[in-house]
Every structure is written in C-alpha cells, then in structure tokens.
Write a protein that holds these residues in place. Structure first.
Motif, PDB file in Angstrom:
ATOM      1  N   ASP A 184       0.815  -1.208   0.000  1.00 16.26           N
ATOM      2  CA  ASP A 184       0.000   0.000   0.000  1.00 16.26           C
ATOM      3  C   ASP A 184       0.852   1.263   0.000  1.00 16.26           C
ATOM      4  O   ASP A 184       0.426   2.304  -0.511  1.00 16.26           O
ATOM      5  CB  ASP A 184      -0.942   0.007   1.212  1.00 16.26           C
ATOM      6  N   THR A 188       0.373   4.528  -2.429  1.00 15.01           N
ATOM      7  CA  THR A 188       0.015   5.856  -1.925  1.00 15.01           C
ATOM      8  C   THR A 188       1.164   6.845  -1.993  1.00 15.01           C
ATOM      9  O   THR A 188       0.987   8.019  -1.667  1.00 15.01           O
ATOM     10  CB  THR A 188      -0.463   5.765  -0.460  1.00 15.01           C
ATOM     11  N   ARG A 195      -3.383   5.938   5.194  1.00 18.32           N
ATOM     12  CA  ARG A 195      -4.442   4.935   5.284  1.00 18.32           C
ATOM     13  C   ARG A 195      -5.112   4.974   6.661  1.00 18.32           C
ATOM     14  O   ARG A 195      -4.426   5.139   7.681  1.00 18.32           O
ATOM     15  CB  ARG A 195      -3.862   3.551   5.038  1.00 18.32           C
ATOM     16  N   SER A 264       1.110   4.096   4.538  1.00 19.14           N
ATOM     17  CA  SER A 264       0.801   2.825   5.203  1.00 19.14           C
ATOM     18  C   SER A 264       1.954   2.374   6.093  1.00 19.14           C
ATOM     19  O   SER A 264       2.144   1.175   6.329  1.00 19.14           O
ATOM     20  CB  SER A 264       0.510   1.747   4.154  1.00 19.14           C
TER      21      SER A 264
END
Length: 278
Positions: A184, A188, A195, A264
């Motif tokens: 993740d 991102t 997150r 994350s």
C-alpha cells in the motif's frame, strides 16, 4: 557482565529500509538519531541485544549470533550498487551471546547458536541512530532471531526470559515498524494520504504499550487479532520485535516517544522504563 548495574530501559525503534540512509531530511531520520544519542549519552549500555524484523528462526527455535566478528548482510534487492558497499563497524560477544542462550534455555526455549552477520533491519537503522563518526555505540551487538511463526505470546515469553539481562548493563532493542504495509505504501507514495488503518493501529499500539504491566501481554496479543492488524501488517515480522521488547519490560511501563504515520507506515519509537536515574 556479572556486575549489577542500573536497570536498562527497553526500546522499540522504527527502522526503515536501506534507502532511509539517504533520506536525511525525513523527520524520522532526526528522531532516530536523537534516540540513539539518548542511548549513548544517558543510558550508556555495556552491550546491546537486538531483535530484527528480518531474521526468523524455526517455528519453535530461536537463533543467536555467537560470532565475535560480525559482517553485514545485504538482504535486499534492486538497489543501486553503492548500497551494497555500506559499512557499519560492529563487534559481537560470544560471552554475552551465551548468557542470552542460557536464559532462553532455562525458560524452556530451544536455541540454535549460529555465526551470522547483521541484517539491514539492524544496520540500516543503527547507522542513523549510532553514526560511527558522530555518535558511535562502541559496545558489542548481539543479534537474536524471532521465531519463524507469528505467535505473540511465544515472542513475549522470549522477552520475559531476557528481562534480567537489563540489570547487568545489557540494552534490549526491538527493531521493526509500528505499521508496515509496503504494497500500500507504493500505491500511496506521493499522494500525501495516510491509510485509516495506519492511524487506528498506531493508536491501538500506543494504548497497549501503555497498559499496566500485569495486563500488557494480553493487550499486546489482542493487537494481532484486531480487524485492522492484517492491513497494518500483512505479515507480522515487523511488529513481533515489539512483543519481545514488551516482554522484556517486566514491571516497567512503556510509552511512545514519537510517531509519524505516513501512508501505510508508522515510524513510531517507544521506550519502556525510566532513564532519569541512570
């Protein structure tokens, strides 16, 4: 190492990958260097026993590096060549490694003695925390593996077995990440978004660490059963060093020194125990 010393605290350090070494403007870089300065100037350990996210033994066996001279392991792939030339001066201690092994075996934990270098889960962060020129550590570093399983209670018991080393000048360090989801993070990167599970798990970890010591093991184990746990940690090896650290803390309360949720990841740093009397 038999002389009784002021009781050492226990740390959990958020340590990034090899590229972190060159990200000197990242806020976590300065924070890790600050914690390292606290350790060398206030805590002043005689030795460091460290558990890295990047070394797992067998499902029921802990491995211990018993080598007197310890090389670096470049256990990462796809980086520019100069990353594989980084050096971090360090030494081990067969004597202290044997003390670690003896305490684990006395607690019924199977131990395998090996000769192994420091993996990047240790040296990449230690270069920042203990800069060889600006803030050298200059004490033996003994790396110990995690189990090759994800059982929180087994890892907590490892810490419990080693708690007594803290009275003899040995600092116990867990090296991992409070939140670690690289899949993740890549998705991102550059978006500036964090997150939701990064924030929720980061706060849940803070509360579990700060729990009264008599209830801390259950709180720490419950973390890994949370609904957001597998989002925060698709595999648990980066949080298991915290379980070891919490077990070694004994009656000492833990608290978060600093945190930075980022995408994350969480770069949180923790300490168990008081350093004012050192």
């Amino acid at each position: 190492m038999s002389t009784v010393s002021p009781r050492m605290p226990v740390y959990f350090l958020g340590i990034g990958g090899p590229n972190f070494l060159e990200n000197t403007t990242h806020p976590a870089y300065a924070q890790l260097a600050q914690v390292g300065h606290e350790i060398t100037t206030v805590v002043k350990p005689k030795a460091v026993v460290v558990f890295s996210a990047h070394w797992q033994g067998g499902p029921s066996t802990i491995q211990i590096n018993t080598a007197a001279e310890t090389d670096l392991i470049y256990d990462f792939y796809g980086f520019p060549p100069h990353f594989y030339e980084r050096k971090y001066p360090n030494r081990g201690s067969p004597e202290i490694a044997e003390m670690v092994a003896g305490r684990l075996e006395a607690a019924g934990i199977q131990v395998e003695r090996v000769n192994r270098g420091l993996d990047h889960g240790v040296w990449a962060g230690f270069i920042v925390a203990f800069d060889p020129e600006k803030n050298p550590l200059n004490v033996p570093i003994i790396q110990v593996s995690l189990f090759g399983n994800e059982d929180p209670n087994q890892h907590y018991r490892v810490g419990q077995a080693l708690e007594g080393l803290r009275d003899h000048g040995t600092l116990i360090v867990g090296a991992g990440m409070a939140v670690h989801n690289l899949h993740d993070f890549r998705a991102t990167r550059g978006t500036g978004s964090t997150r939701p599970y990064t924030l929720s798990f980061d706060e849940a970890l803070k509360e579990a660490v700060a729990a009264p010591p008599e209830g801390r093991q259950a709180r720490m184990a419950a973390l890994l059963a949370r609904g957001d746990a597998r989002q925060a940690h698709p595999t648990f090896e980066h949080i298991l060093p915290m379980l070891v650290a919490a077990g070694a803390a004994g009656a000492d309360v833990g608290h978060r020194l600093w945190t930075l949720p980022e995408g994350s990841l969480s770069w949180a740093q923790y300490r168990f125990g008081d350093i004012t009397g050192l």
